[in-house]
Scaffold this motif. Sequence first.
Motif, PDB file in Angstrom:
ATOM      1  N   VAL A  32      -0.813  22.691   7.583  1.00 61.79           N
ATOM      2  CA  VAL A  32       0.319  21.940   7.244  1.00 61.79           C
ATOM      3  C   VAL A  32       1.372  21.748   8.643  1.00 61.79           C
ATOM      4  O   VAL A  32       1.999  20.708   8.900  1.00 61.79           O
ATOM      5  N   GLU A  33       1.760  22.985   9.210  1.00 62.98           N
ATOM      6  CA  GLU A  33       2.506  22.892  10.368  1.00 62.98           C
ATOM      7  C   GLU A  33       2.028  22.353  11.782  1.00 62.98           C
ATOM      8  O   GLU A  33       2.688  21.581  12.206  1.00 62.98           O
ATOM      9  N   THR A  34       0.493  22.116  11.743  1.00 63.27           N
ATOM     10  CA  THR A  34      -0.137  21.455  12.679  1.00 63.27           C
ATOM     11  C   THR A  34       0.242  19.896  12.688  1.00 63.27           C
ATOM     12  O   THR A  34       0.432  19.276  13.353  1.00 63.27           O
ATOM     13  N   ASN A  35      -0.194  19.593  11.360  1.00 61.90           N
ATOM     14  CA  ASN A  35       0.212  18.244  10.893  1.00 61.90           C
ATOM     15  C   ASN A  35       1.605  17.615  11.328  1.00 61.90           C
ATOM     16  O   ASN A  35       1.698  16.387  11.825  1.00 61.90           O
ATOM     17  N   ARG A  36       2.495  18.436  10.765  1.00 63.83           N
ATOM     18  CA  ARG A  36       3.913  18.353  11.167  1.00 63.83           C
ATOM     19  C   ARG A  36       4.156  18.045  12.617  1.00 63.83           C
ATOM     20  O   ARG A  36       4.772  17.205  13.051  1.00 63.83           O
ATOM     21  N   LEU A  55      -9.595   7.016  24.394  1.00 64.54           N
ATOM     22  CA  LEU A  55      -8.521   8.103  23.467  1.00 64.54           C
ATOM     23  C   LEU A  55      -7.553   7.347  22.809  1.00 64.54           C
ATOM     24  O   LEU A  55      -7.301   7.474  21.937  1.00 64.54           O
ATOM     25  N   ASP A  56      -6.782   6.464  23.549  1.00 60.50           N
ATOM     26  CA  ASP A  56      -5.442   5.771  23.045  1.00 60.50           C
ATOM     27  C   ASP A  56      -5.769   5.039  22.026  1.00 60.50           C
ATOM     28  O   ASP A  56      -5.299   5.167  20.917  1.00 60.50           O
ATOM     29  N   PRO A  57      -6.779   3.888  21.693  1.00 58.90           N
ATOM     30  CA  PRO A  57      -6.756   3.251  20.717  1.00 58.90           C
ATOM     31  C   PRO A  57      -7.497   4.175  19.412  1.00 58.90           C
ATOM     32  O   PRO A  57      -7.224   3.885  18.406  1.00 58.90           O
ATOM     33  N   ALA A  58      -8.274   4.889  19.922  1.00 64.28           N
ATOM     34  CA  ALA A  58      -8.923   5.822  18.712  1.00 64.28           C
ATOM     35  C   ALA A  58      -7.904   6.553  17.888  1.00 64.28           C
ATOM     36  O   ALA A  58      -7.834   6.800  17.004  1.00 64.28           O
ATOM     37  N   TRP A  59      -7.020   7.356  18.925  1.00 64.87           N
ATOM     38  CA  TRP A  59      -5.878   8.221  18.105  1.00 64.87           C
ATOM     39  C   TRP A  59      -5.031   7.449  17.442  1.00 64.87           C
ATOM     40  O   TRP A  59      -4.637   7.698  16.340  1.00 64.87           O
ATOM     41  N   LYS A  60      -4.717   6.079  17.744  1.00 64.55           N
ATOM     42  CA  LYS A  60      -3.835   5.203  16.955  1.00 64.55           C
ATOM     43  C   LYS A  60      -4.189   4.889  15.608  1.00 64.55           C
ATOM     44  O   LYS A  60      -3.743   4.521  14.896  1.00 64.55           O
ATOM     45  N   SER A  61      -5.521   4.851  15.469  1.00 58.39           N
ATOM     46  CA  SER A  61      -6.063   4.456  14.182  1.00 58.39           C
ATOM     47  C   SER A  61      -6.361   5.879  13.219  1.00 58.39           C
ATOM     48  O   SER A  61      -6.704   5.487  11.943  1.00 58.39           O
ATOM     49  N   ILE A  62      -5.836   6.858  13.427  1.00 53.16           N
ATOM     50  CA  ILE A  62      -6.158   8.052  12.621  1.00 53.16           C
ATOM     51  C   ILE A  62      -4.971   8.575  12.297  1.00 53.16           C
ATOM     52  O   ILE A  62      -3.901   8.702  13.032  1.00 53.16           O
ATOM     53  N   ARG A  63      -4.799   8.927  10.968  1.00 48.01           N
ATOM     54  CA  ARG A  63      -3.473   9.371  10.387  1.00 48.01           C
ATOM     55  C   ARG A  63      -3.911  10.727   9.877  1.00 48.01           C
ATOM     56  O   ARG A  63      -4.853  11.058   9.164  1.00 48.01           O
ATOM     57  N   VAL A  64      -3.139  11.818  10.181  1.00 48.68           N
ATOM     58  CA  VAL A  64      -3.142  13.192   9.582  1.00 48.68           C
ATOM     59  C   VAL A  64      -2.411  13.279   8.420  1.00 48.68           C
ATOM     60  O   VAL A  64      -1.335  12.470   8.464  1.00 48.68           O
ATOM     61  N   THR A  65      -2.968  13.836   7.530  1.00 44.85           N
ATOM     62  CA  THR A  65      -2.384  14.022   6.058  1.00 44.85           C
ATOM     63  C   THR A  65      -2.600  15.255   5.455  1.00 44.85           C
ATOM     64  O   THR A  65      -3.996  15.886   5.666  1.00 44.85           O
ATOM     65  N   ASP A  66      -1.697  15.855   4.814  1.00 46.16           N
ATOM     66  CA  ASP A  66      -1.970  17.081   4.038  1.00 46.16           C
ATOM     67  C   ASP A  66      -2.735  16.717   2.600  1.00 46.16           C
ATOM     68  O   ASP A  66      -3.380  17.593   1.983  1.00 46.16           O
ATOM     69  N   ASP A  67      -2.549  15.435   2.232  1.00 48.19           N
ATOM     70  CA  ASP A  67      -2.962  14.948   1.049  1.00 48.19           C
ATOM     71  C   ASP A  67      -4.315  14.487   1.050  1.00 48.19           C
ATOM     72  O   ASP A  67      -4.973  13.927   2.013  1.00 48.19           O
ATOM     73  N   PRO A  68      -5.183  15.253   0.281  1.00 46.95           N
ATOM     74  CA  PRO A  68      -6.864  14.796   0.133  1.00 46.95           C
ATOM     75  C   PRO A  68      -7.163  13.752  -0.059  1.00 46.95           C
ATOM     76  O   PRO A  68      -8.520  13.166  -0.085  1.00 46.95           O
ATOM     77  N   LEU A  69      -6.158  12.822  -0.731  1.00 46.93           N
ATOM     78  CA  LEU A  69      -6.462  11.553  -1.335  1.00 46.93           C
ATOM     79  C   LEU A  69      -7.497  11.607  -2.073  1.00 46.93           C
ATOM     80  O   LEU A  69      -8.636  10.839  -2.149  1.00 46.93           O
ATOM     81  N   ALA A  70      -7.543  12.137  -3.213  1.00 46.17           N
ATOM     82  CA  ALA A  70      -8.563  12.699  -4.048  1.00 46.17           C
ATOM     83  C   ALA A  70      -9.256  11.399  -4.865  1.00 46.17           C
ATOM     84  O   ALA A  70     -10.250  11.347  -5.018  1.00 46.17           O
TER      85      ALA A  70
END
Length: 370
Positions: free
Chosen positions: A271-275, A305-320
């Motif tokens: 959680v701290e890392t994602n924040r 790296l740049d376009p790849a990074w932009k398309s990923i969203r870190v999240t604590d929610d597992p989106l179950a």
Amino acid sequence: MPATTSTLLRRGAALTAALPLLALAACGYGSKAAGDSANTRIAAGAENIDGLDSVKIGYFGNLTHATALVGNQKGFFQKELGATRAAYQVFNAGPSEIEALNSGSIDIGWIGPSPAINGYTKSGGKDLRIIGGSASGGVKLVVDPKKIRSLKDVKGKRIATPQLGNTQDVAFLNWAAGQGWKVDAKSGKGDVSVVRTDNKVTPDAFRSGSVDGAWVPEPTASKLVAEGGKVLLDESALWLDKKFVITNIVVSQKFLEQHPRAVEAVLRASVETNRWINAHPEAAKAAANKRLGIDSGKELPAGVLDPAWKSIRVTDDPLAATLGTEARHAVEAGLLDHPKLTGIYDLTPLNKVLAAAGEPSVSDAGLGVK
């Protein structure tokens, strides 16, 4: 719509058992110890947790595992574990990480939804739990623009996916079915040819013209763009709110039961890392790339790296809820028997951590421990 799956095939138990072994041989699955950095050193005066000398953490050398990459590189996991050493193993793909989790070679791992479903169902719901989310997005259909100019042009072409029955493989099969095209899931033959190709060699296959496009995760998608490919479709566009699970956090049930404080420590670090990633995206991108360089011997160039990074969203929610949908799509593709997923999640430790951090709780979409 997109989809996810496991390598469980309805068409015979023998093939089901053989698939992971074939994948191991063909794709070079395995693991290696991640190199230590100064940030993994244990602070003076720190105390260990749950009497453990170490907590063994697994992840892929892949940007969709950004939380683990950055958490390792910046020392977030070590900070929360105190005198208990954060020990890391880097994996190439899911089957070997599930094997490591089941054998006790790792305790907690970052992994995609397909191997998590596979590991849970193959063990009859006894070996693992999903305890948190990590990332959404980062999957694209990239094509040769000289051969494919529109979505309808994909018909009749050769499209690479990483592995029979893996998350992107079933996502593409499900999307193709939605276009009204017929494809035999096992052979990959039909109105469009599905060519199962390891992500490491997909750029070479694309460059040589042996495939016309690929439905792949980052950074492979951006590597193809660097080779002259064009993004024809971002999978996130097919999902509600453009969110779908691509990486989860899993733990062995035995470890969860015996060492709950250690599990909470790792989740606090996550959680701290994602924040921190969301607050410092450029520094986080650099940290993730540096870790990739340490783990694999080569950092990604900025153009990838740049376009790849932009398309990923870190999240604590597992989106179950999206995991349940992905499993259903795997069933519809004929790659998975109707799985019993109730109990695959235990989000109690994560919600405890989130509450302490002043964050809202997350849902297991009815698939949690009863």
